[in-house]
Design a protein around this motif. Structure first.
Motif, short mmCIF file in Angstrom:
data_model
loop_
_atom_site.label_atom_id
_atom_site.label_comp_id
_atom_site.label_asym_id
_atom_site.label_seq_id
_atom_site.Cartn_x
_atom_site.Cartn_y
_atom_site.Cartn_z
N LEU A 125 0.82 -1.21 0.00
CA LEU A 125 0.00 0.00 0.00
C LEU A 125 0.86 1.26 0.00
O LEU A 125 0.49 2.28 -0.62
CB LEU A 125 -0.92 0.00 1.22
N LEU A 126 2.01 1.22 0.67
CA LEU A 126 2.92 2.35 0.65
C LEU A 126 3.44 2.62 -0.77
O LEU A 126 3.47 3.77 -1.22
CB LEU A 126 4.10 2.11 1.60
N ALA A 127 3.85 1.55 -1.45
CA ALA A 127 4.35 1.71 -2.82
C ALA A 127 3.27 2.28 -3.73
O ALA A 127 3.53 3.19 -4.53
CB ALA A 127 4.83 0.36 -3.35
N ALA A 128 2.04 1.77 -3.61
CA ALA A 128 0.95 2.24 -4.46
C ALA A 128 0.57 3.68 -4.14
O ALA A 128 0.35 4.50 -5.05
CB ALA A 128 -0.27 1.32 -4.30
N THR A 129 0.51 4.03 -2.85
CA THR A 129 0.09 5.38 -2.46
C THR A 129 1.14 6.42 -2.82
O THR A 129 0.81 7.49 -3.34
CB THR A 129 -0.22 5.43 -0.95
N TRP A 130 2.40 6.11 -2.56
CA TRP A 130 3.46 7.05 -2.94
C TRP A 130 3.48 7.23 -4.46
O TRP A 130 3.67 8.35 -4.97
CB TRP A 130 4.82 6.58 -2.46
N GLY A 131 3.30 6.13 -5.20
CA GLY A 131 3.25 6.25 -6.65
C GLY A 131 2.10 7.12 -7.11
O GLY A 131 2.24 7.94 -8.04
N ALA A 132 0.93 6.96 -6.46
CA ALA A 132 -0.23 7.77 -6.81
C ALA A 132 0.01 9.25 -6.49
O ALA A 132 -0.39 10.14 -7.26
CB ALA A 132 -1.46 7.26 -6.06
N VAL A 133 0.65 9.52 -5.36
CA VAL A 133 0.95 10.91 -4.99
C VAL A 133 1.88 11.54 -6.03
O VAL A 133 1.64 12.67 -6.50
CB VAL A 133 1.59 10.97 -3.59
N LEU A 134 2.93 10.84 -6.42
CA LEU A 134 3.85 11.37 -7.42
C LEU A 134 3.15 11.55 -8.76
O LEU A 134 3.39 12.53 -9.48
CB LEU A 134 5.06 10.45 -7.57
N GLY A 135 2.27 10.59 -9.11
CA GLY A 135 1.52 10.74 -10.35
C GLY A 135 0.61 11.95 -10.33
O GLY A 135 0.48 12.67 -11.34
N ALA A 136 -0.01 12.23 -9.18
CA ALA A 136 -0.89 13.39 -9.06
C ALA A 136 -0.11 14.69 -9.20
O ALA A 136 -0.61 15.69 -9.74
CB ALA A 136 -1.62 13.36 -7.73
N LEU A 137 1.14 14.70 -8.73
CA LEU A 137 1.94 15.93 -8.79
C LEU A 137 2.35 16.28 -10.21
O LEU A 137 2.74 17.42 -10.47
CB LEU A 137 3.19 15.78 -7.91
N VAL A 138 2.30 15.32 -11.12
CA VAL A 138 2.64 15.61 -12.51
C VAL A 138 1.68 16.62 -13.09
O VAL A 138 2.07 17.57 -13.79
CB VAL A 138 2.64 14.31 -13.35
N THR A 139 0.39 16.46 -12.82
CA THR A 139 -0.61 17.40 -13.33
C THR A 139 -0.84 18.57 -12.39
O THR A 139 -1.27 19.63 -12.83
CB THR A 139 -1.95 16.67 -13.56
N GLY A 140 -0.54 18.41 -11.09
CA GLY A 140 -0.68 19.49 -10.14
C GLY A 140 -1.92 19.34 -9.26
O GLY A 140 -2.65 18.35 -9.34
N LEU A 141 -2.15 20.36 -8.43
CA LEU A 141 -3.26 20.37 -7.50
C LEU A 141 -4.16 21.58 -7.78
O LEU A 141 -3.74 22.53 -8.46
CB LEU A 141 -2.75 20.42 -6.05
N ALA A 142 -5.37 21.53 -7.25
CA ALA A 142 -6.34 22.61 -7.48
C ALA A 142 -6.06 23.77 -6.54
O ALA A 142 -6.71 23.94 -5.50
CB ALA A 142 -7.76 22.08 -7.28
N LEU A 143 -5.09 24.61 -6.91
CA LEU A 143 -4.67 25.73 -6.09
C LEU A 143 -5.17 27.03 -6.68
O LEU A 143 -5.01 27.29 -7.88
CB LEU A 143 -3.14 25.78 -6.00
N SER A 144 -5.77 27.86 -5.85
CA SER A 144 -6.19 29.19 -6.30
C SER A 144 -5.03 30.16 -6.14
O SER A 144 -3.98 29.83 -5.59
CB SER A 144 -7.41 29.66 -5.50
N ALA A 145 -5.22 31.37 -6.62
CA ALA A 145 -4.16 32.37 -6.57
C ALA A 145 -3.76 32.73 -5.15
O ALA A 145 -2.61 33.14 -4.90
CB ALA A 145 -4.59 33.63 -7.32
N ASP A 146 -4.66 32.58 -4.18
CA ASP A 146 -4.34 32.89 -2.79
C ASP A 146 -3.73 31.70 -2.05
O ASP A 146 -3.53 31.77 -0.83
CB ASP A 146 -5.58 33.38 -2.05
N GLY A 147 -3.45 30.61 -2.77
CA GLY A 147 -2.84 29.45 -2.16
C GLY A 147 -3.82 28.47 -1.56
O GLY A 147 -3.40 27.44 -1.01
N GLU A 148 -5.11 28.74 -1.65
CA GLU A 148 -6.11 27.85 -1.08
C GLU A 148 -6.31 26.64 -2.00
O GLU A 148 -6.33 26.77 -3.22
CB GLU A 148 -7.44 28.60 -0.93
#
Length: 348
Positions: A125-148
């Protein structure tokens, strides 16, 4: 010296060392019960990482600490956007550590088998979750201009931190993370064990690495990052080296492949015109950039002085630990059998 650039390099290095060292740890954790057919064989697999696994986890503390100290805005965005996954990862690391430490506390085959189940499950589960986290960072996160941090799909509350892990890149990253740690752990086992366990690990490398080569080539076509293409070539080299029984070369190839994959993710936003640490999926105005996210000049000078004292010492100690425990672990060794022989000798 350009301190923000210097500390970005140190941050990437810390994350690379964590994923390289813990990568084969995770692989060994869930490959032990798979490749070990007896209690002695499973015990041999665990003993390959027994003396060093906790030292490997120091690099997670170092990576998070350096990210927080040098780039507080980047740290805040990552932890806010991935709050629940990070909590899950910490809990899984705790379960894994308990399983390793408690495995030898009771001389019972059943007890050790139960610990192996917890070790294998948490490692997978650690290998799968860390891999998923790194995969998500490729496209980025839903961040607004104020950092929210927001939820793109209407996920509210803490649930918004789970939303990035259901995207296609995250799912692919989780699958690739399991395969990559499998190959990395198998090359490590073939390098550090003897007998049938060594041979099974070698054959697993030959069988699994080609699938990763295909995934890496697909990612290179989609993302165009040179580090991903290099990782594909290195994984092909690992399969060939394992087939020819060149175990040192196979492990070195998977090590560099893991490092290259992490570098590719962490530098995905770095171009000639922009130095983006974390992309926003909402608007470029929400992007976390290197200069804007860096700590003040005074803070960077302070952590530079501390880092020059602490980090080389950590590296030196860990290198010494690996040198001390460099010999292969014999597969036929059985702790319970050894204890029984010692008891018979004492009885005489």
């Amino acid at each position: 010296m350009d301190l923000p650039v210097f500390w970005f390099g140190v941050t990437v290095l810390a994350w690379v060392l964590f994923f390289v060292l813990e990568g084969f740890d995770f692989g060994v954790g869930f490959l032990g019960p798979l490749l070990g057919r007896t209690d002695a064989e499973r015990g041999a697999a665990v003993r390959t990482v027994g003396p060093v696994w906790d030292g490997n986890e120091v690099w997670l503390v170092a990576a998070i600490g350096v990210t927080f100290a040098a780039f507080p805005d980047w740290y805040a965005a990552l932890l806010s956007g991935l709050y629940l996954p990070m909590i899950v990862l910490l809990l899984l690391l705790a379960v894994r550590g308990i399983a390793i430490e408690f495995r030898g506390k009771h001389d019972s085959t059943t007890w050790r088998a139960r610990c192996d189940v917890f070790l294998a499950t948490s490692s997978l589960l650690l290998a799968a979750t860390w891999g998923a986290v790194l995969g998500a960072l490729v496209t980025g996160l839903a961040l607004s201009a104020d950092g929210e941090v927001h939820g793109d799909g209407g996920w509210g509350g803490l649930g918004r931190s789970l939303e990035p892990l259901v995207g296609p890149w995250a799912v692919l990253g989780g699958f690739a993370g399991v395969l990559l740690t499998t190959v990395h752990g198998a090359t490590f086992l073939s390098l550090r064990t003897t007998g049938v366990l060594r041979e099974r690990a070698r054959r697993l490398t030959v069988a699994t690495a080609p699938a990763l080569v295909v995934i890496a080539l697909a990612l290179f076509i989609a993302a165009g990052h040179a580090a991903v293409a290099a990782a594909a070539a290195l994984l092909a080299l690992a399969a060939l080296a394992a087939w020819r029984r060149a175990e040192v070369l196979a492990f070195a190839a998977t090590t560099v492949a893991v490092a290259g994959s992490v570098v590719a993710v962490l530098t995905a936003g770095m171009t000639d015109t922009s130095w983006v640490l974390l992309r926003s999926t909402l608007s470029p105005a929400g992007d976390v950039t290197l200069r804007a996210a860096a700590a003040s000049e005074g803070a960077l000078h302070l952590i530079t002085v501390a880092g020059l004292v602490i980090l080389p010492g950590v590296v030196a100690y860990q290198a010494w630990s690996y040198w001390v425990f460099r010999k292969r672990v014999h597969t036929g060794f059985s702790p319970s059998a050894t204890a029984r022989r010692a008891a018979r000798v004492a009885a005489r």
